[in-house]
Design an enzyme around this catalytic site. Structure first.
Site, PDB file in Angstrom:
ATOM      1  N   ALA A 240       0.766  -1.238   0.000  1.00 26.85           N
ATOM      2  CA  ALA A 240       0.000   0.000   0.000  1.00 26.85           C
ATOM      3  C   ALA A 240       0.802   1.296   0.000  1.00 26.85           C
ATOM      4  CB  ALA A 240      -0.948   0.000   1.204  1.00 26.85           C
ATOM      5  N   PRO A 242       3.064   4.463  -0.778  1.00 25.43           N
ATOM      6  CA  PRO A 242       2.758   5.544   0.167  1.00 25.43           C
ATOM      7  C   PRO A 242       1.280   5.849   0.360  1.00 25.43           C
ATOM      8  CG  PRO A 242       3.426   6.461  -1.920  1.00 25.43           C
ATOM      9  CD  PRO A 242       3.576   4.978  -2.066  1.00 25.43           C
ATOM     10  N   GLY A 243       0.394   5.175  -0.397  1.00 20.96           N
ATOM     11  CA  GLY A 243      -1.018   5.281  -0.080  1.00 20.96           C
ATOM     12  C   GLY A 243      -1.910   5.909  -1.127  1.00 20.96           C
ATOM     13  N   GLY A 244      -1.384   6.264  -2.290  1.00 18.29           N
ATOM     14  CA  GLY A 244      -2.223   6.885  -3.310  1.00 18.29           C
ATOM     15  C   GLY A 244      -3.365   5.994  -3.765  1.00 18.29           C
ATOM     16  N   LYS A 245      -3.072   4.720  -3.983  1.00 20.28           N
ATOM     17  CA  LYS A 245      -4.115   3.803  -4.454  1.00 20.28           C
ATOM     18  C   LYS A 245      -5.102   3.483  -3.333  1.00 20.28           C
ATOM     19  CE  LYS A 245      -0.850   1.909  -7.822  1.00 20.28           C
ATOM     20  NZ  LYS A 245       0.274   2.774  -7.393  1.00 20.28           N
ATOM     21  N   ASP A 286       3.305  -9.047   5.926  1.00 23.27           N
ATOM     22  CA  ASP A 286       3.550  -9.638   4.616  1.00 23.27           C
ATOM     23  C   ASP A 286       2.218 -10.005   3.971  1.00 23.27           C
ATOM     24  OD1 ASP A 286       4.349 -11.046   2.398  1.00 23.27           O
ATOM     25  OD2 ASP A 286       5.716 -12.397   3.468  1.00 23.27           O
ATOM     26  N   ASP A 302      -0.229  -3.914  -6.419  1.00 29.83           N
ATOM     27  CA  ASP A 302       0.831  -3.157  -7.091  1.00 29.83           C
ATOM     28  C   ASP A 302       2.133  -3.735  -6.553  1.00 29.83           C
ATOM     29  OD1 ASP A 302       2.491  -1.368  -8.297  1.00 29.83           O
ATOM     30  OD2 ASP A 302       1.608   0.430  -7.427  1.00 29.83           O
ATOM     31  N   CYS A 355       5.118  -1.080 -11.807  1.00 31.03           N
ATOM     32  CA  CYS A 355       5.665   0.105 -12.475  1.00 31.03           C
ATOM     33  C   CYS A 355       6.984  -0.283 -13.138  1.00 31.03           C
ATOM     34  CB  CYS A 355       5.846   1.262 -11.495  1.00 31.03           C
ATOM     35  SG  CYS A 355       6.857   0.891 -10.047  1.00 31.03           S
TER      36      CYS A 355
END
Length: 422
Positions: A240, A242-245, A286, A302, A355
């Protein structure tokens, strides 16, 4: 030659001293630019930003810079001296630094780092670069020189477009909270992100300061948009920070659990959600072994990857990753995919994203998953990513790269697939 990055710099030029520390952190100690920035002593924010830009330019154009320097070096100097030369050449060739300033500050930097015996070399070489360097650039294939061969080969027919895009700084993209108007100075992209010119300070954007927006590349915003979490759905963001999604799904009204393996990254995740006034259950652990309370409606994975799709923003990536990393990264991705499918209810959907521009981390991982997991591909439709319809492949995946949207400023490289649990 052994060197010490803690030697006191010349007080008159903290920018060059900090840039040298950053370049040495990446090239000598294989630390990220971000880690290097965090390790710098307290300094003026503008000096720090300028140091980052100088070091990033030296990394971004290292192959070209070294080729320009080479004719003036009878032998390769010690690492720290070479870095001083690279920084001076970066200023001369790519940042429009006046010749006298570039040469004088480089010589001063060498002396400040107790490299006095190389000051004459630095002076002589950079004077030659100031006289002949621009002409030399016209004869060089910069995109090819600045790209490690293993990356160029892996990018296939898109290699040159990607490498050309890597030569310039990336713009600043933000994602807005639902209903938030487009801030002044920003351009609304077809996919819903808002773009500002490269170099824009996010602290100057009122919507960000007010907790109504967050920084997120337009490509990085696609996986959650394609997942399309609905109000009340039980969803998980398995990697998760840094938290954008996580923010995108929480803002849509979903019940979100955010999993993050690296405890050092959790405070940033928590802080970002608090700043936005959004709620999610945050678990440090995990994702491959975590068990949800019940079967999930949807998952966004991601996955950890080589991050070669983010080189525009992180020009240190080619010096921190290598081709041999692909096997271990693929094993981690397979482990997370297997765990994620086990968490879904029948018919539940999974977005797998990386990415990365490397096929081993994208379509190869989906092909492997289809061979042993109870899943099927749920093809992504062109209508789901307006303005990027051409990024949808024949298999129903999304593949973006920095060479796309050239007229709009490009975007990061991502591979995105949607799977359904059988």
């Amino acid at each position: 030659m052994k060197h010490d990055d803690n030697i006191s710099p010349l007080a008159s030029d903290p920018t060059r001293s900090a840039a040298l520390s950053l370049l040495s952190a990446v090239l000598d100690r294989h630390r990220s630019l971000e880690d290097g920035l965090d390790s710098l002593p307290p300094m003026d924010a503008r000096d720090k930003a300028a140091a980052h830009r100088l070091a990033a330019t030296a990394l971004r154009r290292r192959g070209t810079i070294d080729t320009v320097l080479d004719p003036y070096l009878k032998r390769v100097p010690p690492d720290l001296v070479m870095h001083v030369l690279r920084l001076g050449a970066a200023g001369l060739l790519f940042l429009d630094t006046p010749a006298h300033a570039a040469v004088a500050t480089a010589v001063g930097l060498a002396r400040a780092r107790k490299l006095e015996k190389f000051a004459g070399l630095v002076n002589a070489v950079l004077r030659r670069v100031s006289e002949n360097g621009q002409a030399a650039l016209e004869e060089l294939d910069g995109p090819r020189l600045d790209t490690p061969p293993w990356l160029w080969t892996g990018w296939g027919k898109d290699a040159r477009d990607i490498a050309v895009a890597h030569q310039t700084e990336a713009p600043l993209d933000i994602t807005l909270m639902p209903g938030e108007p487009v801030p002044e100075g920003g351009d609304l992209l077809p996919t819903g992100s808002v773009r500002f010119p490269a170099g824009t300070r996010v602290a100057d954007i009122p919507a960000f300061v007010a907790g109504r927006a967050w920084v997120q590349d337009a490509a990085a915003a696609l996986p959650a948009r394609i997942l399309n979490a609905q109000p009340g759905e039980y969803v998980a963001d398995l990697c998760a920070a840094p938290g954008g999604k996580t923010a995108q799904m929480a803002a849509a009204g979903a019940r979100v659990t955010a999993i993050e393996l690296m405890s050092a990254r959790v405070p940033r995740l928590t802080g970002n959600l608090e700043r936005l006034g959004l709620t999610a259950e945050i678990i440090t652990g995990d994702a491959a072994t975590w068990k949800p309370d019940g079967k999930l409606d949807a998952i966004l994975l991601d996955a950890p990857c080589s991050a070669t799709g983010t080189i525009r923003r992180h020009p240190d990536v080619p010096y921190l990753k290598q081709q041999g990393d692909m096997m271990s990264l693929a094993a981690t991705q397979d482990r997370l995919l297997t765990a994620a499918i086990g968490m879904l209810q029948p018919g539940g959907r999974l977005i797998y994203a990386v990415c990365s521009l490397q096929p081993q981390e994208g379509p190869d991982r989906i092909a492997a998953a289809l061979s042993w997991l109870p899943v099927k591909i749920d093809p992504i439709r062109r209508s789901e990513i307006p303005g990027l319809e051409f990024a949808v492949t024949r298999d129903g995946f999304v593949r973006t790269h920095p060479g796309l949207w050239g007229d709009l400023g490009g975007l990061d490289g991502f591979f995105i697939a949607r799977l359904r649990r059988l």
